[in-house]
Design a protein around this motif. Structure first.
Motif, short mmCIF file in Angstrom:
data_model
loop_
_atom_site.label_atom_id
_atom_site.label_comp_id
_atom_site.label_asym_id
_atom_site.label_seq_id
_atom_site.Cartn_x
_atom_site.Cartn_y
_atom_site.Cartn_z
N VAL A 1 0.87 -1.09 -0.12
CA VAL A 1 0.08 0.02 0.09
C VAL A 1 0.75 1.38 -0.02
O VAL A 1 0.57 2.26 -0.84
N THR A 2 2.12 1.19 0.66
CA THR A 2 2.98 2.51 0.75
C THR A 2 3.54 2.70 -0.76
O THR A 2 3.32 3.88 -1.25
N LEU B 1 -4.30 -4.88 -10.67
CA LEU B 1 -5.41 -4.68 -9.77
C LEU B 1 -6.17 -3.82 -10.35
O LEU B 1 -7.56 -4.13 -10.25
N LEU B 2 -5.58 -2.66 -10.91
CA LEU B 2 -6.89 -1.60 -11.45
C LEU B 2 -7.51 -1.96 -12.57
O LEU B 2 -8.81 -1.88 -12.51
N THR C 1 -6.32 -8.76 1.12
CA THR C 1 -7.80 -7.85 1.37
C THR C 1 -7.04 -6.43 1.62
O THR C 1 -7.87 -5.34 1.19
N ARG C 2 -6.12 -6.15 2.28
CA ARG C 2 -5.49 -4.89 2.50
C ARG C 2 -5.34 -4.08 1.40
O ARG C 2 -5.81 -2.87 1.41
N SER D 1 -9.09 -0.08 -4.28
CA SER D 1 -10.84 0.16 -4.46
C SER D 1 -11.30 1.31 -3.85
O SER D 1 -11.79 1.87 -4.75
N THR D 2 -10.96 1.57 -2.81
CA THR D 2 -11.45 2.79 -2.16
C THR D 2 -10.86 3.97 -2.78
O THR D 2 -11.71 4.64 -3.16
N ARG D 3 -9.53 3.88 -3.37
CA ARG D 3 -8.89 5.06 -3.79
C ARG D 3 -9.45 5.25 -5.18
O ARG D 3 -9.68 6.43 -5.70
N LEU D 4 -9.57 4.07 -5.88
CA LEU D 4 -10.19 4.37 -7.30
C LEU D 4 -11.70 4.62 -7.36
O LEU D 4 -12.08 5.79 -8.22
N ALA D 5 -12.51 4.34 -6.36
CA ALA D 5 -13.75 4.53 -6.42
C ALA D 5 -14.00 6.47 -5.99
O ALA D 5 -14.77 6.80 -6.57
N ALA D 6 -12.96 6.68 -5.22
CA ALA D 6 -13.13 8.12 -4.63
C ALA D 6 -12.71 8.89 -6.07
O ALA D 6 -13.54 10.02 -6.10
#
Length: 368
Positions: free
Chosen positions: A224-225, A246-247, A350-351, A357-362
């Motif tokens: 994630v970093t 992933l994207l 999952t992390r 997913s949260t980043r992309l959705a925003a």
């Protein structure tokens, strides 16, 4: 449910030994000891038979392109002449475009090999674990010496006059190493592709730092970093294959990375004795897990086609399944239940997936 897809990637283990003793190697340091009973190198007749089976498979399925990967062990130990023989035969006999690749630790990557790879358009992938300290912690010679200095010296030509055959860098993740320092060291040579690889482990032999506690996500935090740095940076010359895949999956596409997505990996492995195996990472569980009992000397690759192993009920009910695919099958293994488990990396996957997913959705919401 559709049947197995034809194979498009053929991994030829042209040499079965290695000049390094990496402490995380799933072939020489984990459960697979079968290499000891196999030839050190692929004999010319076996290499010829393997290529002829590739040609047969491409013709039978009307494939327009296939990939032939020279692998090992350390494939360059086979020598220039042996590799030239394989490349020439594949170029001349396979009735499809052949995209060649080689994955090497880089220690033997001299001008003779680079000239050969340039001649045949072989994309050269090199294993490099980031900073000198991070690399030398794991990737050592049999006498215990670090190899970062030697590998980076060999990379000079690959990133200079031979850049057109530079395929990219592969880094095995060490969650104790600084992620941004690792990423900066790897992108310094502007590789076209960067692969981050989770070290192979199972529930019985967990990867380093992967404790049973599901609230701890050392590999997910590490990735994630780097994802945040990569996602917010200006586009550069380096693609991070894991993040791109992933994207793509989050946007409804398909994965090109083994261990992500639900499509089975279209790959077979040919060992030095001609034996046909499925993804040989499974041998990290038990030595026979990847074996098919087939051989290029008598069997077509069609005989090795098989659907991907089914995921366990926990994964089947998980909303992230389409993206993670249950993880790399070998990472699901536990004595007594085989592959009928979530991945040992489930909390880390999952992390990472949830964060991306949260980043992309925003961002998509912002664009709307």
């Amino acid at each position: 449910m559709t049947g197995p897809r034809p194979v498009r990637q053929f991994v030829l283990k042209v040499h079965g030994r290695c000049n390094l003793a990496c402490d995380y190697c799933y072939v020489y340091e984990m459960g697979d000891g079968s290499w000891r009973a196999k030839p050190r190198a692929m004999a010319p007749g076996t290499a010829d038979a393997a290529v002829d089976r590739v040609a047969e498979h491409a013709a039978a399925h009307g494939l327009d392109a296939v990939q032939v990967v020279l692998h090992g062990g350390e494939p360059l130990l086979a020598g220039v002449a042996a590799l030239r023989r394989v490349l020439t035969r594949a170029r001349d006999r396979v009735p499809a475009r052949v995209d060649f690749a080689v994955q090497t630790n880089g220690l033997l990557l001299d001008t003779a090999f680079l000239d050969l790879f340039a001649e045949f358009g072989v994309r050269v992938g090199v294993s490099l674990d980031g900073t000198a300290a991070g690399h030398d912690r794991h990737r050592r010679t049999h006498s215990g010496h670090g190899t970062h200095a030697a590998v980076t010296e060999r990379l000079t030509a690959l990133t200079g006059p031979y850049r057109h055959v530079f395929g990219g860098l592969l880094c095995v993740i060490d969650p104790t190493a600084d992620p941004l320092a690792t990423h900066t060291a790897l992108t310094g040579s502007a590789p076209p592709v960067l692969d981050y690889l989770l070290p192979h482990g199972t529930w019985d032999t967990p990867p380093p730092g992967r404790a049973p506690d599901p609230t701890r996500t050392p590999y997910g935090d590490w990735l994630v970093t780097i994802f945040e740095h990569w996602y917010t940076a200006a586009p550069g010359p380096t693609s991070v294959r894991l993040f791109d895949a992933l994207l793509d999956l989050l946007l409804g596409g398909e994965s090109t990375v083994e261990g992500l997505g639900t499509d089975p990996s279209p790959q077979v492995v040919v060992d030095t004795d001609g034996g046909i195996a499925r993804s040989d990472i499974l041998a990290a569980t038990v030595p026979t897990a990847a074996a098919t009992g087939l051989s290029v000397h008598r069997d077509p690759f069609d005989a090795a086609l098989a659907p991907a192993p089914p995921v366990c009920p926990t994964c089947a009910a998980c909303p992230l399944l389409r993206v993670c695919g249950g993880g790399q099958p070998a990472h699901r293994h536990r004595a007594g239940s085989g592959l009928d488990n979530p991945s040992v990396y489930c909390p880390d996957l999952t992390r990472l997936i949830t964060h991306a997913s949260t980043r992309l959705a925003a961002d998509l919401e912002h664009l709307r």
